[in-house]
Scaffold this active site. Structure first.
Site, PDB file in Angstrom:
ATOM      1  N   SER A 137       2.997  -4.675  -5.170  1.00 58.64           N
ATOM      2  CA  SER A 137       1.962  -5.186  -6.077  1.00 58.64           C
ATOM      3  C   SER A 137       1.601  -4.100  -7.087  1.00 58.64           C
ATOM      4  CB  SER A 137       0.728  -5.579  -5.262  1.00 58.64           C
ATOM      5  OG  SER A 137      -0.330  -5.924  -6.126  1.00 58.64           O
ATOM      6  N   CYS A 188     -10.269  -8.342   0.368  1.00 56.35           N
ATOM      7  CA  CYS A 188     -10.222  -9.789   0.621  1.00 56.35           C
ATOM      8  C   CYS A 188     -11.131 -10.196   1.759  1.00 56.35           C
ATOM      9  CB  CYS A 188      -8.826 -10.269   0.965  1.00 56.35           C
ATOM     10  SG  CYS A 188      -7.572  -9.151   0.618  1.00 56.35           S
ATOM     11  N   GLN A 222       0.825  -1.222   0.000  1.00 59.55           N
ATOM     12  CA  GLN A 222       0.000   0.000   0.000  1.00 59.55           C
ATOM     13  C   GLN A 222       0.853   1.263   0.000  1.00 59.55           C
ATOM     14  OE1 GLN A 222      -3.200   0.344  -0.414  1.00 59.55           O
ATOM     15  NE2 GLN A 222      -3.897  -1.758  -0.162  1.00 59.55           N
TER      16      GLN A 222
HETATM   17  C1  PLP Z   1      -1.211  -4.629   2.403  1.00 58.00           C
HETATM   18  C2  PLP Z   1      -1.462  -5.602   1.293  1.00 58.00           C
HETATM   19  N1  PLP Z   1      -0.631  -6.628   1.120  1.00 58.00           N
HETATM   20  C3  PLP Z   1      -0.790  -7.521   0.154  1.00 58.00           C
HETATM   21  C4  PLP Z   1      -1.844  -7.428  -0.718  1.00 58.00           C
HETATM   22  C5  PLP Z   1      -2.019  -8.481  -1.771  1.00 58.00           C
HETATM   23  O1  PLP Z   1      -1.671  -8.009  -3.044  1.00 58.00           O
HETATM   24  P1  PLP Z   1      -2.248  -8.769  -4.331  1.00 58.00           P
HETATM   25  O2  PLP Z   1      -3.678  -8.355  -4.458  1.00 58.00           O
HETATM   26  O3  PLP Z   1      -1.395  -8.281  -5.459  1.00 58.00           O
HETATM   27  O4  PLP Z   1      -2.093 -10.206  -4.091  1.00 58.00           O
HETATM   28  C6  PLP Z   1      -2.766  -6.385  -0.576  1.00 58.00           C
HETATM   29  C7  PLP Z   1      -3.955  -6.287  -1.469  1.00 58.00           C
HETATM   30  O5  PLP Z   1      -5.048  -6.020  -1.044  1.00 58.00           O
HETATM   31  C8  PLP Z   1      -2.573  -5.434   0.460  1.00 58.00           C
HETATM   32  O6  PLP Z   1      -3.408  -4.421   0.641  1.00 58.00           O
END
Ligand code: PLP
Length: 383
Positions: free
Chosen positions: A199, A325, A179
């Site tokens: 990401s 998620c 983030q």
């Molecule tokens: C803090 C954090 N880490 C990891 C992820 C996971 O990333 P990705 O969606 O690319 O798997 C997210 C996505 O929501 C996130 O907000």
């Protein structure tokens, strides 16, 4: 009705320049970057140029960037690599505010391999106590995994100081900066971080691409078994169009970094001041901590997140309550629970995360509607 997207921590729209950069790799430059012929060479060039762009965003050497299929995979790879480096040390420190892609790996290690996982308490404001962290580290500690910025509250943790503590005590440090990247300056030369996860889709790149930074000399062990791609650190043919898009997104983010925080901060400040002025019984979560400029996490007493989100949706405004998620969960945010947000506020939380394409008019339109949305939700809330 103009649609307003205020859920940029869930994902961001793909920047048109990113899309343009990707297109040739969905066409003529379709080669496999591991092939020796000219098709492979063309794909490899795109891949390596993108690696340079990602490395530039975080100021690291180019060969320290490993491409993965997402931020989730980068977190998995970091943690599994860290623990594999010192198999006799079975204690890990993390926090309850981490993304599931960290928490679930830790749970797996605990349940299947006897790891002891210790979760750092979160303060009422969303911060952590570095002295407590220091006191928890012991000889068996192999890894500390703490995020740079929280996806729900936007609270920033002092990764430079955390890294110093870990380095002094000889413990590996992984930080999920998914983030933070593209929103805050990240210079791994100045940050004693061993692993850092990124990401693409949080910074106006495509979904399904991520990267792990691994400090030189620190072990990385591919947990996906197969070919020798990514220098043997991550098997599987690279997603070249996605990676090229990720690189372009990093380049754009790097150029925009200086202006980004100011633009976001003025919009978010107006949001929070007006909400506090016009609506009673409101908590701005993480209000007194350093925070991402784009994120506002706000709880309304005796209101329902689901009802407010649905009402806003009908009026063309997209916000969320928790991270994407968890959006199907009925349970309140574990991050806010860990911060000790009172029960009467927990269920009436909105995460408002702004992005590059939001305007002051979007904020005005939202602020016009919100008091009624909250009032309606409160009226229907069964205490
Ligand atoms: C803090 C954090 N880490 C990891 C992820 C996971 O990333 P990705 O969606 O690319 O798997 C997210 C996505 O929501 C996130 O907000």
């Amino acid at each position: 009705m103009k649609k307003i997207y205020f859920d940029n921590n869930a994902t961001t729209p793909v920047d048109p320049a990113v899309r343009e950069a990707m297109l040739p790799y969905l066409g003529d430059f379709f080669g496999n970057p591991s092939s020796g012929h000219e098709y492979g060479e063309a794909a490899k060039e795109g891949l390596e140029a993108a690696r340079e762009q990602v490395a530039a965003l975080i100021s690291c050497e180019v060969d320290r960037v490993i491409f993965t299929s997402c931020g989730t995979e980068a977190n998995n790879l970091a943690i599994l690599s860290g623990v594999s480096a010192y198999p006799d040390r079975k204690h890990i420190i993390s926090s309850p505010a981490e993304h599931p892609s960290v928490l679930e790996v830790l749970k797996f290690l605990q349940q299947n391999f006897g790891y002891e996982i210790e979760y750092l308490p979160i303060g009422a404001g969303g911060g952590i106590d570095l002295e407590v962290l220091s006191s928890l580290i012991r000889n068996e500690t192999v890894l500390v995994s703490l995020m740079g910025a929280n996806n729900e509250t936007g609270v920033l943790w002092p990764i430079a100081e955390i890294g110093e503590i870990c380095r002094d005590k000889g413990v590996l440090f992984h930080s999920d900066v998914v983030q933070m990247a593209g929103k805050e300056k990240l210079n791994v030369g100045e940050l004693p971080v061993d692993y850092m996860s990124l990401s693409a889709h949080k910074l106006y790149g495509p979904k399904g691409v991520g990267a792990l930074y691994v400090r030189s000399g620190v072990s990385v062990r591919s947990h996906i078994m197969g070919g020798g791609q990514e220098g043997g650190s991550r098997a599987g043919t690279e997603n070249v169009p996605g990676i090229v898009g990720f690189g372009k997104a990093c380049e754009i983010a790097l150029h925009g970094l200086a202006g980004y925080a100011g633009q976001m901060k003025s919009l978010v400040d107006r949001l929070s001041h007006t909400i506090l002025e016009n609506i009673p019984d409101v908590l701005i979560n993480g209000q007194d901590e350093p925070r991402l400029a784009n994120t506002l996490n706000v709880s309304f007493e005796y209101a329902s997140s689901a009802a407010m989100i649905q009402d806003l949706e009908l009026r063309g405004i997209a916000v969320s309550a928790l991270s994407a998620c968890h959006s199907g969960d009925q349970n309140p945010s574990q991050v806010l629970v860990a911060m000790g947000v009172p029960e009467s506020y927990l269920h009436g939380t909105l995460r408002i995360s702004l992005g590059r394409y939001n305007t002051p008019e979007d904020v005005d339109a939202f602020l016009d509607i919100l008091p009624n949305v909250v009032k309606k939700s409160r009226a229907g809330f069964a205490v």
